[in-house]
Design an enzyme around this catalytic site. Structure first.
Site, short mmCIF file in Angstrom:
data_model
loop_
_atom_site.label_atom_id
_atom_site.label_comp_id
_atom_site.label_asym_id
_atom_site.label_seq_id
_atom_site.Cartn_x
_atom_site.Cartn_y
_atom_site.Cartn_z
CB CYS A 113 -0.95 0.11 1.18
SG CYS A 113 -2.20 -1.17 1.22
NE ARG A 169 4.68 1.61 0.06
CZ ARG A 169 5.66 1.43 0.92
NH1 ARG A 169 6.89 1.66 0.56
NH2 ARG A 169 5.43 1.03 2.15
CD1 TRP A 180 -0.21 -6.61 -2.88
CD2 TRP A 180 -0.50 -7.04 -0.70
NE1 TRP A 180 0.06 -7.94 -2.69
CE2 TRP A 180 -0.10 -8.24 -1.36
CE3 TRP A 180 -0.74 -7.09 0.66
CZ2 TRP A 180 0.06 -9.45 -0.69
CZ3 TRP A 180 -0.57 -8.29 1.34
CH2 TRP A 180 -0.17 -9.45 0.66
CG ASN A 190 0.89 0.67 4.39
OD1 ASN A 190 0.56 -0.49 4.16
ND2 ASN A 190 2.15 1.07 4.41
N GLY A 191 -1.38 -1.00 6.32
CA GLY A 191 -1.14 -1.85 7.49
C GLY A 191 -2.34 -2.73 7.76
CD GLU A 195 17.29 -13.83 -5.87
OE1 GLU A 195 16.59 -14.29 -4.96
OE2 GLU A 195 17.09 -12.71 -6.36
CE LYS A 252 14.06 -11.97 -8.12
NZ LYS A 252 14.75 -11.76 -6.90
CD GLU A 309 10.14 -12.25 -6.86
OE1 GLU A 309 11.31 -12.39 -7.26
OE2 GLU A 309 9.75 -11.29 -6.19
CG HIS A 327 19.40 -37.35 -0.73
ND1 HIS A 327 19.77 -38.57 -0.21
CD2 HIS A 327 20.55 -36.64 -0.83
CE1 HIS A 327 21.07 -38.59 0.01
NE2 HIS A 327 21.57 -37.43 -0.37
CE LYS A 383 11.67 -3.30 -4.48
NZ LYS A 383 12.09 -4.64 -4.89
C1 F6R Z 1 12.05 -11.08 -4.27
C2 F6R Z 1 11.79 -10.02 -3.34
C3 F6R Z 1 11.35 -10.37 -1.97
C4 F6R Z 1 12.10 -9.50 -0.94
C5 F6R Z 1 11.56 -9.77 0.47
C6 F6R Z 1 12.32 -8.97 1.50
O1 F6R Z 1 12.46 -10.59 -5.51
O2 F6R Z 1 11.91 -8.86 -3.65
O3 F6R Z 1 11.52 -11.72 -1.70
O4 F6R Z 1 13.46 -9.80 -1.02
O5 F6R Z 1 10.20 -9.43 0.52
O6 F6R Z 1 12.22 -7.61 1.24
P1 F6R Z 1 13.19 -6.57 1.94
O7 F6R Z 1 14.57 -6.83 1.42
O8 F6R Z 1 12.68 -5.22 1.52
O9 F6R Z 1 13.10 -6.82 3.41
#
Ligand code: F6R
Length: 615
Positions: free
Chosen positions: A2, A27, A75, A101-102, A485, A489, A492, A508, A610
């Site tokens: 948000c 966000r 969000w 937000n929250g 990782e 990616k 996501e 295994h 994010k």
């Molecule tokens: C993946 C991604 C998330 C963040 C996670 C932690 O591409 O962006 O997995 O890495 O939400 O976010 P931060 O680093 O902001 O605490």
């Protein structure tokens, strides 16, 4: 998670708010809304879906021009992403509007109480209670600031609230607990937002608000108090990047731009870390003395998602260099298992945004147990570094693509600096040994650039594999978190089934899922650790024996590994521990290009946002 904004000043408030929301759309993008006060009346518009839907709505049904207003991009947590649940929420007399937000954890009881007193609710959200409460408290106190403080006192959970009322032209009020809020200090205008990105086009002077603080802005005044009404101390800082950092600059996606920014981001993170005696100095270690670092007998790294994988890489380096046991844990699990922490534990937390709720709660727990906390963070003024004893800032600049890329590489680089600093302070390495490693680290930006210059090779691979539905990533040692990782990616942003495994674990169980033609990315350790490398070469054969297509990431010149590859991605030579800094880059490029080829919104993938500010 948000994005919220408030504005008061001479400009067209709606324009400022919509532009700010556009910059904060990363966000959350389930719905968007705006409310303004014009000619002593409140006017608002809100719409499910991306900001573009709100813009279209405002063309059909414009709201009056105004000089004060609030906005929100959502969000969804409580209530589906539909028009009625979009913010702002408005009081029954249509005089007060809020954005939130929250998560308000006690919203059900507050709602029941308000309904019993005759208030009508129009949404399923937890947030709407705040609009009705602000209306009630405003009637009682007559002023916005004490009213929002009174509301804040009634709420439990995490919140940033921003509100306006038709009765107070020229005033916007806000309050925060466990959720971000910054004040943009302008000339004859002021701003409130979840993120400086929202107002960076107008001002780079920022006040960070502390926990349990409220703020009232007018065009010329900023008043900050604690929830009990006492004046609050605040921190002001200057943002050292400008709007160009928050624009795509010719790239199709922010994510691609951020991948290509990595040479600079890593170089900036490494910059200025030595004194004249060539010793490593971490100026930001303020609240943790060398003596504290010599006393610790355990390191615990807590983080989420990509940052957690950076922590997994760090474990290998930190233990190797310092010989101090190091655990890495997903932050959301940490405090619930009653971890063994004491004043001799050093807690390292990694967070790009500095606002991740799971991580924040984990470090609060660690500090309650007496541990010192060091944050590795990219966002100046955010909550996690503020609540830590020390911070190492990664200097990546704003990361806007929801999938973290330069965040990861700079986190890994900062973790190496921390590991080496610990080794130096604890006398585990001589300064020339440290210097050899930091010298190699300083070569990394150039090596990353070499990989980026060959991006087309990776894009071709992505085009070839665009029809595949399942992907496997394998690595050993530091290659294992790289594999995780790479898979993350792809999940996501390309929405493809992708899994990362420790290469040795394949036999295994997971090997059963390999089918003829399935792409399997395998990260081969560089020469020098031959036992490790040879094991991974065997893993390539295991994959091929089951018909898997081995896409091998290996340093240039390793002919033996290259001969075994069905497809080859050449990496520049670095030592084993530093390999994640180069091996991750092709995997980022691959995911970005595959998602773009499949027609997905690379920067705003479905269901994600994010900066995850809820637990
Ligand atoms: C993946 C991604 C998330 C963040 C996670 C932690 O591409 O962006 O997995 O890495 O939400 O976010 P931060 O680093 O902001 O605490």
């Amino acid at each position: 998670m948000c994005g919220i904004i408030g504005y008061v000043g001479p400009q067209d408030a709606q324009q400022v708010i919509l532009d700010g929301l556009a910059r904060m759309e990363y966000r959350g993008y389930d719905s968007a809304g705006v409310a303004v006060v014009a000619d002593g009346r409140l006017a608002w518009a809100k719409k499910a879906g991306k900001l573009a839907n709100l813009r279209s709505e405002l063309e059909i049904a414009p709201i009056p021009k105004a000089h004060q207003g609030i906005g929100h991009t959502r969000w969804a947590t409580h209530g589906a992403p539909v028009d009625v649940n979009a913010h702002p929420h408005v009081s029954n007399d249509a005089a007060v509007a809020i954005v939130h937000n929250g998560i308000i954890e006690n919203f059900a009881e507050l709602r029941a109480e308000l309904e019993a007193s005759g208030v009508t609710f129009t949404s399923e959200t937890d947030s709407e209670v705040a609009a009705h409460l602000l209306s009630r408290e405003l009637a009682r106190t007559g002023e916005l600031l004490p009213a929002i403080c009174a509301v804040a006192d009634l709420l439990s959970g995490a919140f940033t609230l921003v509100g306006i009322t038709a009765d107070k032209p020229g005033e916007v009020v806000a309050a925060r607990r466990n959720s971000p809020l910054v004040v943009g200090v302008g000339q004859g205008e002021n701003f409130l937002a979840s993120d400086v990105l929202a107002f960076i086009a107008h001002t780079r002077e920022v006040i960070e608000l502390g926990q349990d603080q409220a703020v009232l802005i007018t065009p010329t005044r900023i008043t900050v108090t604690n929830f009990d009404g006492t004046p609050a101390e605040t921190n002001t800082y200057h943002v050292d990047w400008d709007t160009s950092a928050a624009e795509k600059g010719g790239y199709d996606w922010f994510m691609r731009k951020e991948i290509f920014e990595q040479p600079k981001a890593v170089a900036d993170t490494l910059l200025g870390r030595y004194n004249a005696r060539r010793e490593l100095v971490l100026d930001e270690m303020r609240g943790i003395s060398p003596e504290d670092l010599r006393r610790i007998n355990k390191i615990v790294i807590v983080a989420c998602g990509t940052a957690y994988y950076a922590g997994m890489v760090a474990k290998y380096a930190v233990e190797h260099w310092t010989r101090v046991p190091c655990e890495v844990e997903v932050a959301s699990e940490f405090r619930y298992r009653d971890p063994i922490i004491d004043p001799q534990t050093l807690c390292v937390t990694i967070s790009q945004s500095g606002e991740t709720a799971d991580t924040l709660m984990a470090i609060r727990h660690a500090r309650e147990q007496g541990a010192k906390v060091i944050a590795i963070c990219n966002t100046n003024g955010s909550t996690i570094p503020r609540e830590s004893d020390a911070v190492i800032y990664t200097h990546a600049g704003p990361e806007i693509g929801v999938a973290s890329t330069k965040g990861f590489l700079t986190q890994v680089a900062a973790c190496y600096l921390l590991g080496l600093y610990l080794a130096q302070v604890r006398g585990m390495k001589y300064s020339d040994e440290i210097f050899t490693i930091t010298n190699e680290l300083e070569r990394v930006p150039g090596l990353v650039q070499e990989l980026l210059d060959r991006a087309e090779e990776i894009y071709d691979l992505a085009h070839q594999l665009a029809g595949q539905k399942h992907f496997i990533f394998l690595g050993r040692h530091v290659g294992y978190p790289v594999a995780l990782e790479g898979a993350l990616k792809l999940k996501e942003i390309a929405y493809q089934h992708a899994e990362g495994f420790a290469a040795g674990e394949l036999k295994h169980g997971p090997i059963a899922i390999i089918e003829p033609g399935m792409p399997v990315f395998i990260i081969v350790p560089p020469s020098g650790r031959d036992q490790l490398r040879d094991k991974v070469l065997s893993n390539i054969q295991e994959v091929q024996a089951r018909g898997g297509r081995a896409i091998v990431l290996v340093e240039a010149g390793d002919q033996e590994a290259a001969n075994r590859a069905d497809q080859l991605i050449e990496l520049p030579h670095v030592s084993t521990l530093l390999q994640p800094l180069v091996a991750t880059v092709p995997l980022q490029l691959f995911a970005c290009e595959l998602a773009a080829t499949l027609g997905h919104d690379v920067d705003q993938p479905r269901n994600l946002a994010k900066s995850v500010t809820v637990e």
